[in-house]
Design an enzyme around this catalytic site. Structure first.
Site, short mmCIF file in Angstrom:
data_model
loop_
_atom_site.label_atom_id
_atom_site.label_comp_id
_atom_site.label_asym_id
_atom_site.label_seq_id
_atom_site.Cartn_x
_atom_site.Cartn_y
_atom_site.Cartn_z
N GLU A 91 -0.44 1.94 -12.18
CA GLU A 91 1.01 2.05 -12.38
C GLU A 91 1.75 0.94 -11.65
O GLU A 91 1.35 0.54 -10.56
CB GLU A 91 1.51 3.33 -11.71
CG GLU A 91 1.04 4.58 -12.33
CD GLU A 91 1.52 5.80 -11.53
OE1 GLU A 91 0.88 6.83 -11.65
OE2 GLU A 91 2.52 5.68 -10.78
N CYS A 104 7.28 -2.48 -7.77
CA CYS A 104 6.34 -1.84 -6.85
C CYS A 104 4.98 -1.85 -7.53
O CYS A 104 4.82 -1.31 -8.62
CB CYS A 104 6.80 -0.40 -6.58
SG CYS A 104 5.61 0.53 -5.60
N CYS A 111 -7.48 5.68 -4.56
CA CYS A 111 -7.32 5.37 -3.14
C CYS A 111 -8.28 6.26 -2.36
O CYS A 111 -8.57 7.38 -2.78
CB CYS A 111 -5.88 5.68 -2.72
SG CYS A 111 -5.50 5.23 -1.02
N CYS A 115 -4.42 10.88 2.02
CA CYS A 115 -3.19 11.45 2.60
C CYS A 115 -2.84 12.73 1.84
O CYS A 115 -2.90 12.77 0.61
CB CYS A 115 -2.04 10.44 2.52
SG CYS A 115 -2.41 8.93 3.44
N CYS A 118 -0.03 12.77 -1.04
CA CYS A 118 0.03 11.64 -1.98
C CYS A 118 -0.80 11.90 -3.24
O CYS A 118 -1.93 12.38 -3.16
CB CYS A 118 -0.45 10.37 -1.28
SG CYS A 118 -0.33 8.92 -2.32
N CYS A 332 4.18 7.60 -6.02
CA CYS A 332 3.12 6.75 -6.54
C CYS A 332 1.92 7.57 -6.97
O CYS A 332 1.55 8.56 -6.34
CB CYS A 332 2.73 5.70 -5.53
SG CYS A 332 2.39 6.34 -3.89
N1 SAH Z 1 -1.45 3.03 1.14
C1 SAH Z 1 -0.22 2.38 1.49
C2 SAH Z 1 0.68 2.06 0.31
C3 SAH Z 1 0.85 3.11 -0.73
S1 SAH Z 1 1.80 4.56 -0.26
C4 SAH Z 1 0.51 3.20 2.53
O1 SAH Z 1 0.05 4.28 2.88
O2 SAH Z 1 1.51 2.73 3.03
C5 SAH Z 1 3.40 3.93 -0.12
C6 SAH Z 1 4.36 4.86 0.58
O3 SAH Z 1 4.61 6.01 -0.22
C7 SAH Z 1 3.85 5.37 1.90
O4 SAH Z 1 4.81 5.20 2.89
C8 SAH Z 1 3.57 6.83 1.65
O5 SAH Z 1 3.69 7.56 2.83
C9 SAH Z 1 4.61 7.16 0.59
N2 SAH Z 1 4.30 8.32 -0.22
C10 SAH Z 1 3.12 8.72 -0.72
N3 SAH Z 1 3.22 9.87 -1.39
C11 SAH Z 1 4.51 10.21 -1.32
C12 SAH Z 1 5.26 11.31 -1.81
N4 SAH Z 1 4.69 12.29 -2.48
N5 SAH Z 1 6.59 11.32 -1.53
C13 SAH Z 1 7.18 10.34 -0.82
N6 SAH Z 1 6.53 9.29 -0.34
C14 SAH Z 1 5.22 9.22 -0.57
#
Ligand code: SAH
Length: 348
Positions: A91, A104, A111, A115, A118, A332
């Site tokens: 995406e 973006c 990944c 997390c 996510c 994302c």
């Molecule tokens: N792996 C990298 C980049 C991708 S995530 C990282 O962790 O920074 C990019 C951002 O999106 C991160 O700050 C993450 O905490 C946030 N993110 C992921 N899932 C999310 C969600 N469901 N709602 C809001 N932010 C989210």
């Protein structure tokens, strides 16, 4: 023989390939310029002799993605699901800001950071993207919408520092003045905190913005949200951030996704302020985008404002991220997630 994606090559590499195959060195630069004019086929590279066009057709492909799906938000944000040559999909999201268009991009298919909040992490890591595939995400968004891109954020699917070498090559290709010429100052890389790579990135001395996904000031809570914290805890992470700041003199952005009753309490805001006080940094609060199948709930506006005020009162710079595209599965990985789980749509 498998053909190679020509977007994976720098000018110097293309020059070398030309020389090694009996063509003039200067053809490398000509080819590079055509790639970033986004020609649809090698045959449109008009100042090249047929012998070179034949050579390119035999050995390379242009690395254009196929548009699988497009979702447009009421606020103008557009999310593209792009098909790669091996049937995988990634995406990218195009956002329309006052100061220009921003894309973006994803850095991996899937990944492995796991997390808890996510959507990108489901199904694990399938593979990393090449530099050329990341460049193509930017080009695909520009092509589909017919606009010039001025900013890039590497905040889509994947952990960019888990794909470090290709990320650095991507930055060099996209920044080249003979190609897309996107200034390093207009690029932000976001990491979950792969500490050794923060040191490497500091030593690259690039003028990009580094964003760190912090999400909690407490090790126990952060480890629950972001398992990478078990490997590199907050102390180690902040030490690496201090090194980055001292080496580059650049301000770090700390991202903090606010989850109701998990990391949005007064104590969290106070501890966060204490942790970051005195650092050259900015805090970006992101009310979490709920992801289907995950239990996290978004903090309400009152909580977000109260959280922000505590940080401000401590003299730190803080903003709340404007929510773009929340009606189009803004977080994302969500579009890919729904794509891979849809019947008959399984990606191999
Ligand atoms: N792996 C990298 C980049 C991708 S995530 C990282 O962790 O920074 C990019 C951002 O999106 C991160 O700050 C993450 O905490 C946030 N993110 C992921 N899932 C999310 C969600 N469901 N709602 C809001 N932010 C989210």
């Amino acid at each position: 023989m498998n053909k190679l994606n020509i977007k994976n090559f720098t000018i110097e590499e293309l020059e070398e390939i030309m020389v090694q195959n009996g063509f003039s060195r200067f053809r490398g630069l000509q080819i590079f310029k055509w790639i970033y004019k986004d020609v649809a086929s090698f045959k449109y590279m008009k100042n090249l002799p047929l012998s070179i066009i034949d050579f390119l057709n035999e050995k390379f492909f242009l690395g254009r993605t196929a548009l699988i799906e497009k979702q447009q938000s009421k606020d103008g944000t557009i999310k593209y699901l792009l098909g790669l040559h091996d049937q995988n999909a990634v995406e990218c999201v195009l956002m329309d800001y006052k100061h220009g268009y921003s894309v973006c991009i994803s850095s991996q298919v899937g990944c492995r950071m796991q997390c808890s909040f996510c959507a990108s992490t489901e199904g694990g890591l399938i593979r990393s993207l090449t530099s050329g595939e990341m460049v193509e995400e930017v080009m695909a968004a520009a092509r589909e919408k017919g606009v010039v891109i001025s900013n890039i954020v590497v905040m889509g699917i994947g952990e960019p520092f888990d794909n470090y070498d290709e990320l650095i090559k991507f930055l060099k290709i996209i920044n080249n003045k003979e190609g897309l010429n996107i200034g390093m100052r207009h690029i932000t890389i976001s990491t979950s905190g792969v500490v050794p790579r923060i040191y490497s990135f500091a030593d690259e001395n690039l003028q990009c913005t580094l964003a760190i996904s912090l999400n909690s000031p407490f090790d126990e809570a952060r480890s629950r949200l972001m398992p990478i914290n078990k490997k590199y805890n907050i102390g180690e992470l902040l030490k690496a951030c201090d090194y980055y700041i001292s080496k580059t003199n650049r301000r770090i952005t700390f991202e903090y996704a606010l989850i109701s009753n998990v990391n949005d309490r007064e104590d969290d805001a106070k501890a966060l302020s204490k942790l970051l006080k005195g650092k050259l940094c900015h805090i970006n609060l992101i009310p979490i985008n709920p992801v289907s199948g995950k239990e996290h709930i978004k903090s309400d506006n009152k909580r977000v404002e109260a959280f922000k005020k505590i940080i401000e009162d401590n003299g730190l710079q803080v903003t709340v991220r404007r929510e773009l595209g929340s009606d189009i599965q803004g977080a994302c990985g969500q579009l890919r997630k729904s794509y891979i789980s849809a019947e008959n749509n399984l990606i191999s």
